[in-house]
Design an enzyme around this catalytic site. Structure first.
Site, mmCIF file in Angstrom:
data_model
loop_
_atom_site.group_PDB
_atom_site.id
_atom_site.type_symbol
_atom_site.label_atom_id
_atom_site.label_comp_id
_atom_site.label_asym_id
_atom_site.label_seq_id
_atom_site.Cartn_x
_atom_site.Cartn_y
_atom_site.Cartn_z
ATOM 1 N N GLY A 172 4.502 6.069 -1.688
ATOM 2 C CA GLY A 172 4.027 6.770 -0.503
ATOM 3 C C GLY A 172 3.319 8.075 -0.746
ATOM 4 O O GLY A 172 2.438 8.448 0.013
ATOM 5 N N ASP A 190 12.833 12.955 5.301
ATOM 6 C CA ASP A 190 13.572 12.504 6.477
ATOM 7 C C ASP A 190 15.046 12.838 6.278
ATOM 8 O O ASP A 190 15.511 13.900 6.672
ATOM 9 C CB ASP A 190 13.341 11.015 6.669
ATOM 10 C CG ASP A 190 13.875 10.488 7.984
ATOM 11 O OD1 ASP A 190 14.538 11.242 8.724
ATOM 12 O OD2 ASP A 190 13.644 9.308 8.291
ATOM 13 N N LYS A 236 10.632 15.538 9.035
ATOM 14 C CA LYS A 236 11.183 15.029 10.293
ATOM 15 C C LYS A 236 12.321 15.913 10.783
ATOM 16 O O LYS A 236 12.890 16.693 10.017
ATOM 17 C CB LYS A 236 11.670 13.597 10.098
ATOM 18 C CG LYS A 236 10.520 12.608 9.932
ATOM 19 C CD LYS A 236 11.027 11.205 10.013
ATOM 20 C CE LYS A 236 9.899 10.212 9.930
ATOM 21 N NZ LYS A 236 10.410 8.833 10.023
ATOM 22 N N ARG A 295 -0.756 1.667 4.650
ATOM 23 C CA ARG A 295 -0.792 2.732 3.654
ATOM 24 C C ARG A 295 -2.188 3.344 3.536
ATOM 25 O O ARG A 295 -2.333 4.519 3.269
ATOM 26 C CB ARG A 295 -0.335 2.185 2.297
ATOM 27 C CG ARG A 295 0.151 3.258 1.351
ATOM 28 C CD ARG A 295 0.665 2.693 0.033
ATOM 29 N NE ARG A 295 1.893 1.952 0.072
ATOM 30 C CZ ARG A 295 3.115 2.476 0.075
ATOM 31 N NH1 ARG A 295 3.266 3.776 0.052
ATOM 32 N NH2 ARG A 295 4.177 1.719 0.087
#
Length: 184
Positions: A50, A109, A137, A170
């Site tokens: 990612g 996160d 987040k 992505r």
């Protein structure tokens, strides 16, 4: 043709950040890192897959040399809830002892993966460790290392700019919240 939000509009709940806004903020993050680490031996560690896009863009925005290394980590979860288990899939293949390390991550996160990374990398005796995350987040933990954050974002499944859902989205050039019907 590049993939943008118009190409997958039916799958998106909302676009959070355009590519232009992301790249402007990446430049600001790079400037802060460059100022804080001026004249230092800097290593940037990207978390595959990612953070590949973010890591490369961040490194290119720096006004000094940086060595880039890669790690791949998987935190096991069920129903998007972290189970507390982290597995190293690809270890770093460069020496970081005595060097300033920036961990580049697209989104923080639960903090499970990042906490594991910080602990693991500290054992390799770097001069310093900092975290640079494009997105954070709600309820993301604070870390005991300097942390650069691009944007605070709402809860939800975020795709684009390197983040995927089941291998898709992505290459979306923006960051967007995936619609619930597309996440089934």
């Amino acid at each position: 043709m590049t993939v943008d939000a118009d190409h997958v509009a039916d799958d998106l709940e909302s676009v959070l950040l355009t590519e232009v806004r992301i790249l402007a903020r990446v430049g600001e993050l790079a400037a802060g890192i460059g100022k804080d680490h001026a004249g230092r031996d800097l290593v940037m560690i990207g978390v595959l897959g990612g953070a590949a896009t973010f890591t490369v863009d961040l490194a290119r925005a720096l006004e000094s040399q940086v060595e880039i290394g890669w790690m791949a980590i998987r935190s096991y979860s069920t129903s998007n809830r972290a189970s507390g288990s982290v597995r190293l899939l690809k270890d770093l293949d460069i020496d970081i002892e005595g060097r300033d390390v920036i961990i580049a991550e697209t989104v923080i996160d639960t903090g499970l993966t990042m906490s594991w990374l910080i602990s693991s990398l500290n054992q390799r005796r770097p001069a310093s460790i900092a975290v640079c995350a494009l997105l954070r987040k709600p309820n993301a933990p604070q870390f005991a290392v300097p942390t650069y954050v691009g944007f605070d974002v709402p809860a939800g499944l975020i795709v684009g700019y390197g983040l995927d859902y089941r291998g898709r989205y992505r290459n979306l050039r923006c960051a967007a919240v995936l619609a619930p019907h597309a996440a089934r």
